[in-house]
Design a protein around this motif. Structure first.
Motif, PDB file in Angstrom:
ATOM      1  N   MET A   1       0.832  -1.203   0.000  1.00 34.47           N
ATOM      2  CA  MET A   1       0.000   0.000   0.000  1.00 34.47           C
ATOM      3  C   MET A   1       0.865   1.251   0.000  1.00 34.47           C
ATOM      4  SD  MET A   1      -2.899  -0.837   2.887  1.00 34.47           S
ATOM      5  CE  MET A   1      -3.739  -2.421   2.935  1.00 34.47           C
ATOM      6  N   VAL A   2       0.371   2.268  -0.680  1.00 36.32           N
ATOM      7  CA  VAL A   2       0.928   3.621  -0.580  1.00 36.32           C
ATOM      8  C   VAL A   2      -0.270   4.543  -0.430  1.00 36.32           C
ATOM      9  CG1 VAL A   2       2.299   5.407  -1.694  1.00 36.32           C
ATOM     10  CG2 VAL A   2       2.884   3.003  -2.051  1.00 36.32           C
ATOM     11  N   THR A   3      -0.438   5.129   0.746  1.00 39.57           N
ATOM     12  CA  THR A   3      -1.641   5.897   1.053  1.00 39.57           C
ATOM     13  C   THR A   3      -1.296   7.221   1.729  1.00 39.57           C
ATOM     14  OG1 THR A   3      -2.012   5.093   3.323  1.00 39.57           O
ATOM     15  CG2 THR A   3      -2.761   3.667   1.516  1.00 39.57           C
ATOM     16  N   ALA A   4      -2.333   7.987   1.994  1.00 38.10           N
ATOM     17  CA  ALA A   4      -2.160   9.274   2.674  1.00 38.10           C
ATOM     18  C   ALA A   4      -1.762   9.111   4.131  1.00 38.10           C
ATOM     19  CB  ALA A   4      -3.451  10.086   2.575  1.00 38.10           C
ATOM     20  N   VAL A   5      -1.911   7.907   4.700  1.00 34.52           N
ATOM     21  CA  VAL A   5      -1.558   7.692   6.111  1.00 34.52           C
ATOM     22  C   VAL A   5      -0.382   6.744   6.273  1.00 34.52           C
ATOM     23  CG1 VAL A   5      -3.833   8.256   7.018  1.00 34.52           C
ATOM     24  CG2 VAL A   5      -3.328   5.890   6.352  1.00 34.52           C
ATOM     25  N   GLY A   6       0.254   6.344   5.171  1.00 35.57           N
ATOM     26  CA  GLY A   6       1.415   5.471   5.277  1.00 35.57           C
ATOM     27  C   GLY A   6       1.941   5.080   3.913  1.00 35.57           C
TER      28      GLY A   6
ATOM     29  N   ARG B   1      -7.928   4.916  13.483  1.00 38.54           N
ATOM     30  CA  ARG B   1      -8.839   5.974  13.055  1.00 38.54           C
ATOM     31  C   ARG B   1      -8.116   7.294  12.778  1.00 38.54           C
ATOM     32  NH1 ARG B   1     -11.622   1.925  12.916  1.00 38.54           N
ATOM     33  NH2 ARG B   1     -13.809   1.741  13.557  1.00 38.54           N
ATOM     34  N   LEU B   2      -6.857   7.206  12.376  1.00 37.55           N
ATOM     35  CA  LEU B   2      -6.154   8.399  11.931  1.00 37.55           C
ATOM     36  C   LEU B   2      -6.530   8.674  10.483  1.00 37.55           C
ATOM     37  CD1 LEU B   2      -2.594   7.656  13.374  1.00 37.55           C
ATOM     38  CD2 LEU B   2      -4.470   8.899  14.456  1.00 37.55           C
ATOM     39  N   ASP B   3      -6.362   9.913  10.049  1.00 37.34           N
ATOM     40  CA  ASP B   3      -6.698  10.226   8.664  1.00 37.34           C
ATOM     41  C   ASP B   3      -5.609  11.100   8.036  1.00 37.34           C
ATOM     42  OD1 ASP B   3      -7.369  13.172   8.735  1.00 37.34           O
ATOM     43  OD2 ASP B   3      -8.895  12.476  10.147  1.00 37.34           O
ATOM     44  N   GLY B   4      -5.655  11.145   6.715  1.00 38.80           N
ATOM     45  CA  GLY B   4      -4.686  11.932   5.970  1.00 38.80           C
ATOM     46  C   GLY B   4      -5.286  13.189   5.377  1.00 38.80           C
ATOM     47  N   PHE B   5      -6.366  13.687   5.957  1.00 35.69           N
ATOM     48  CA  PHE B   5      -7.064  14.845   5.409  1.00 35.69           C
ATOM     49  C   PHE B   5      -6.309  16.138   5.717  1.00 35.69           C
ATOM     50  CE2 PHE B   5     -10.976  12.114   6.480  1.00 35.69           C
ATOM     51  CZ  PHE B   5     -10.765  11.347   5.341  1.00 35.69           C
TER      52      PHE B   5
ATOM     53  N   ALA C   1      -6.933  14.157   0.502  1.00 35.49           N
ATOM     54  CA  ALA C   1      -6.068  13.189   1.180  1.00 35.49           C
ATOM     55  C   ALA C   1      -4.922  12.800   0.239  1.00 35.49           C
ATOM     56  CB  ALA C   1      -6.859  11.962   1.607  1.00 35.49           C
ATOM     57  N   PRO C   2      -3.951  13.699   0.039  1.00 38.31           N
ATOM     58  CA  PRO C   2      -2.819  13.396  -0.844  1.00 38.31           C
ATOM     59  C   PRO C   2      -1.799  12.480  -0.170  1.00 38.31           C
ATOM     60  CG  PRO C   2      -2.538  15.562   0.131  1.00 38.31           C
ATOM     61  CD  PRO C   2      -3.882  15.063   0.589  1.00 38.31           C
ATOM     62  N   VAL C   3      -1.085  11.721  -0.970  1.00 28.47           N
ATOM     63  CA  VAL C   3      -0.004  10.874  -0.463  1.00 28.47           C
ATOM     64  C   VAL C   3       1.250  11.743  -0.297  1.00 28.47           C
ATOM     65  CG1 VAL C   3       1.499   8.916  -0.960  1.00 28.47           C
ATOM     66  CG2 VAL C   3      -0.938   8.806  -1.543  1.00 28.47           C
ATOM     67  N   PRO C   4       1.907  11.687   0.854  1.00 31.44           N
ATOM     68  CA  PRO C   4       3.104  12.515   1.084  1.00 31.44           C
ATOM     69  C   PRO C   4       4.351  11.893   0.452  1.00 31.44           C
ATOM     70  CG  PRO C   4       2.614  11.246   3.054  1.00 31.44           C
ATOM     71  CD  PRO C   4       1.503  10.948   2.075  1.00 31.44           C
ATOM     72  N   LEU C   5       4.448  11.955  -0.866  1.00 31.88           N
ATOM     73  CA  LEU C   5       5.605  11.409  -1.569  1.00 31.88           C
ATOM     74  C   LEU C   5       6.826  12.313  -1.384  1.00 31.88           C
ATOM     75  CD1 LEU C   5       4.033  10.177  -4.937  1.00 31.88           C
ATOM     76  CD2 LEU C   5       4.735   8.798  -2.978  1.00 31.88           C
ATOM     77  N   PRO C   6       8.031  11.732  -1.459  1.00 30.88           N
ATOM     78  CA  PRO C   6       9.242  12.547  -1.253  1.00 30.88           C
ATOM     79  C   PRO C   6       9.523  13.526  -2.379  1.00 30.88           C
ATOM     80  CG  PRO C   6       9.810  10.291  -1.872  1.00 30.88           C
ATOM     81  CD  PRO C   6       8.341  10.306  -1.608  1.00 30.88           C
ATOM     82  N   ARG C   7       8.940  13.280  -3.567  1.00 32.72           N
ATOM     83  CA  ARG C   7       9.124  14.203  -4.686  1.00 32.72           C
ATOM     84  C   ARG C   7       7.761  14.658  -5.195  1.00 32.72           C
ATOM     85  NH1 ARG C   7      13.934  11.436  -8.380  1.00 32.72           N
ATOM     86  NH2 ARG C   7      15.469  11.173  -6.685  1.00 32.72           N
TER      87      ARG C   7
ATOM     88  N   PRO D   1     -12.066   2.144   4.394  1.00 32.45           N
ATOM     89  CA  PRO D   1     -10.832   2.934   4.317  1.00 32.45           C
ATOM     90  C   PRO D   1     -11.086   4.407   4.037  1.00 32.45           C
ATOM     91  CG  PRO D   1     -11.116   1.590   2.340  1.00 32.45           C
ATOM     92  CD  PRO D   1     -12.159   1.146   3.319  1.00 32.45           C
ATOM     93  N   ALA D   2     -12.267   4.744   3.510  1.00 34.19           N
ATOM     94  CA  ALA D   2     -12.563   6.142   3.204  1.00 34.19           C
ATOM     95  C   ALA D   2     -12.573   7.014   4.453  1.00 34.19           C
ATOM     96  CB  ALA D   2     -13.903   6.252   2.481  1.00 34.19           C
ATOM     97  N   GLU D   3     -12.779   6.421   5.628  1.00 34.24           N
ATOM     98  CA  GLU D   3     -12.749   7.191   6.863  1.00 34.24           C
ATOM     99  C   GLU D   3     -11.387   7.841   7.089  1.00 34.24           C
ATOM    100  OE1 GLU D   3     -13.883   4.692  10.083  1.00 34.24           O
ATOM    101  OE2 GLU D   3     -15.846   4.199   9.238  1.00 34.24           O
ATOM    102  N   SER D   4     -10.341   7.229   6.533  1.00 35.86           N
ATOM    103  CA  SER D   4      -8.989   7.752   6.682  1.00 35.86           C
ATOM    104  C   SER D   4      -8.404   8.313   5.390  1.00 35.86           C
ATOM    105  CB  SER D   4      -8.049   6.639   7.182  1.00 35.86           C
ATOM    106  OG  SER D   4      -8.418   6.189   8.464  1.00 35.86           O
ATOM    107  N   LEU D   5      -8.894   7.807   4.237  1.00 33.67           N
ATOM    108  CA  LEU D   5      -8.245   8.109   2.964  1.00 33.67           C
ATOM    109  C   LEU D   5      -9.112   8.867   1.983  1.00 33.67           C
ATOM    110  CD1 LEU D   5      -6.636   4.600   2.336  1.00 33.67           C
ATOM    111  CD2 LEU D   5      -5.676   6.519   3.630  1.00 33.67           C
ATOM    112  N   GLY D   6     -10.405   9.046   2.277  1.00 35.06           N
ATOM    113  CA  GLY D   6     -11.299   9.633   1.304  1.00 35.06           C
ATOM    114  C   GLY D   6     -11.573   8.660   0.170  1.00 35.06           C
ATOM    115  N   ASN D   7     -11.970   9.191  -0.967  1.00 31.84           N
ATOM    116  CA  ASN D   7     -12.285   8.369  -2.138  1.00 31.84           C
ATOM    117  C   ASN D   7     -11.003   8.137  -2.937  1.00 31.84           C
ATOM    118  OD1 ASN D   7     -13.346   7.145  -4.403  1.00 31.84           O
ATOM    119  ND2 ASN D   7     -14.842   8.733  -4.849  1.00 31.84           N
ATOM    120  N   VAL D   8     -10.550   6.878  -2.970  1.00 34.27           N
ATOM    121  CA  VAL D   8      -9.302   6.561  -3.680  1.00 34.27           C
ATOM    122  C   VAL D   8      -9.573   5.759  -4.955  1.00 34.27           C
ATOM    123  CG1 VAL D   8      -7.877   6.690  -1.623  1.00 34.27           C
ATOM    124  CG2 VAL D   8      -8.910   4.490  -2.262  1.00 34.27           C
ATOM    125  N   GLY D   9     -10.831   5.710  -5.387  1.00 33.34           N
ATOM    126  CA  GLY D   9     -11.160   5.145  -6.681  1.00 33.34           C
ATOM    127  C   GLY D   9     -10.726   3.706  -6.874  1.00 33.34           C
TER     128      GLY D   9
END
Length: 340
Positions: free
Chosen positions: A12-17, A30-34, A50-56, A286-294
Motif C-alpha cells: 500500500m501507498v496511502t495518505a496515512v502510510g 482511526r487516523l486520517d490523511g485529510f 487526502a494526498p499521499v506525502p511522496l518525497p518528490r 478505508p474512506a474514513e482515513s483516505l477519502g475516495n481513492v477510486g
C-alpha cells in the motif's frame, strides 16, 4: 466459477502510510490523511483532500506510476520468487470519468515496470472499472491461475481524484464534501497491490465472488428508487459460491466514500439478506482515513483484511469486501482466513 486463489502478499501507498503495515495501523487507529490542498474548493477556499506525502512532487501519470510501483514492490517482498513470474492486472479509473489522469494505460504499465526494473513475462491486463476494478481483476486472476496461465498474479490498483479537472467536475456536480455540502466525498489518492497464488499457499483465501449491476445508480436519469438490487445480487452470488448464509459473516469492508447513497445501498443489501441469529458484524471503510481513492480501493480493502487476519485483529471470519461504481457496477468478494 469454482477455481479459487490465496493472497500471499500485499502493498500500500496511502495518505496515512507509505507501506501496508503503517497504513493499516493508522486506519485501525482511526487516523486520517485529510489536509488542505492547493486546489480551490467552494467559495475560493482551499479544498480538503487526502494526498499521499511522496518525497518528490511528481504529477500526473508519473505520480501514479510511482505510487503503483511502491505498492507492487512491497507485495513482491512478501514472496520474492514471484517477482519474475507474476502476471500483472492493473486497475484504473473508468475511461469515461471526468478528470481521469491516465491518458495512455499501456504507457503507464511500461513506466511501472521500468521503475520496478522488471521484465514482465506476461502481457499486462488493464481493468478500468473504477472502484469495483479489483473484484473484476480477482475473477480474471483466479481463471488465469486455474488454467495455469501464470504461476502468480499481481493485482494493483492506482487512482487519484486530486486533479484540477476532476475537482472542477465533482464540485459542479455537488459531489465533494465542502462546508456547504455535507453529502459529499473527500478526494484522495492511493495505490494498493495484492499478490495472488493458487489455493493452499497463503493465509487468506477467496471463497466467493459476485459481480452485478444496480438499475438505480447514483446518476439515475430515470429517477428510479434505490432498492439495493445490484449489491444484493453481488452479495448473494458471493455467499452462494461459498455456500454460507449472510448471518455467518464475521465482518464487512466497504468502499463507503461518504455520500448517503452508498450507505443506503450497503444497508439495503444487508437488510434483504441477513436472516436468523447472528453476532455483531462490524463494518470497516478505508474512506474514513483516505477519502475516495477510486480504483485503488479493491486491493486496498483486501490488503486490510489480509493484514488483520495475519496480525489476528480481524473482526471475525469470513469477511465480505464490497465495492460499487457511479455507473452502477456492484461487486462483493468473500474471503476467509486459512487455518494454520
Amino acid at each position: 466459477m469454482t477455481g479459487q486463489l490465496d493472497i500471499i502478499g500485499v502493498g500500500m501507498v496511502t495518505a496515512v502510510g507509505l507501506d501496508a503495515p503503517s497504513s493499516c495501523a493508522a486506519m485501525r487507529a482511526r487516523l486520517d490523511g485529510f489536509t488542505e490542498t492547493r486546489l480551490i474548493g467552494s467559495n475560493d477556499a482551499w479544498l480538503v483532500g487526502a494526498p499521499v506525502p511522496l518525497p518528490r512532487k511528481w504529477i500526473g501519470e508519473r505520480r501514479l506510476a510511482h505510487l503503483a510501483a511502491g505498492a507492487i514492490a512491497e507485495a513482491f517482498d512478501h514472496h520474492p520468487p514471484a517477482r519474475d513470474n507474476a502476471a500483472l492486472i492493473l486497475c484504473l479509473a473508468e475511461e469515461e470519468r471526468p478528470g481521469r489522469l491516465v491518458r495512455d494505460a499501456a504507457a503507464l504499465a511500461a513506466t511501472i515496470a521500468r521503475i520496478l526494473e522488471i521484465q514482465p513475462r506476461h502481457h499486462t491486463r488493464l481493468v478500468a472499472h473504477g472502484r469495483p476494478s479489483g473484484h473484476v481483476a480477482l475473477d480474471q486472476a483466479r481463471r488465469m491461475l486455474a488454467a495455469g496461465e501464470a504461476a502468480y498474479v499481481m493485482i494493483a490498483g492506482v487512482d487519484s481524484y486530486l486533479g484540477t479537472l476532476a475537482i472542477a467536475h465533482f464540485l459542479a456536480a455537488k459531489r465533494l464534501l465542502t462546508p456547504e455540502n455535507p453529502n459529499g466525498f473527500i478526494p484522495g489518492e492511493a495505490a494498493a497491490a495484492i499478490l495472488c497464488a493458487p489455493p493452499g499457499t497463503g493465509n487468506l483465501t477467496l471463497r466467493g465472488l459476485g459481480l452485478a449491476r444496480e438499475p438505480a445508480p447514483i446518476y439515475n436519469a430515470e429517477d428510479r428508487p434505490l432498492r439495493g438490487d445490484g449489491m444484493t445480487a453481488a452479495y448473494r452470488a458471493a455467499l452462494g459460491e461459498a455456500g454460507i448464509e449472510m448471518n455467518r459473516l464475521g465482518y464487512r469492508v466497504s468502499d463507503l466514500v461518504g455520500e448517503q447513497y452508498w450507505f443506503k445501498q450497503a444497508a439495503l443489501a444487508s437488510l434483504r439478506l441477513l436472516r436468523g441469529r447472528h453476532d455483531f458484524q462490524d463494518l470497516w471503510s478505508p474512506a474514513e482515513s483516505l477519502g475516495n481513492v477510486g480504483a485503488a480501493v479493491g486491493p486496498l480493502m483486501i490488503g486490510m483484511a489480509w493484514t488483520a487476519a495475519r496480525k489476528r485483529y480481524a473482526a471475525g471470519d469470513p469477511v465480505l469486501v464490497e465495492a460499487s461504481s457511479d455507473s452502477g457496477a456492484c461487486a462483493a468478494a468473500l474471503l476467509g482466513a486459512r487455518a494454520a
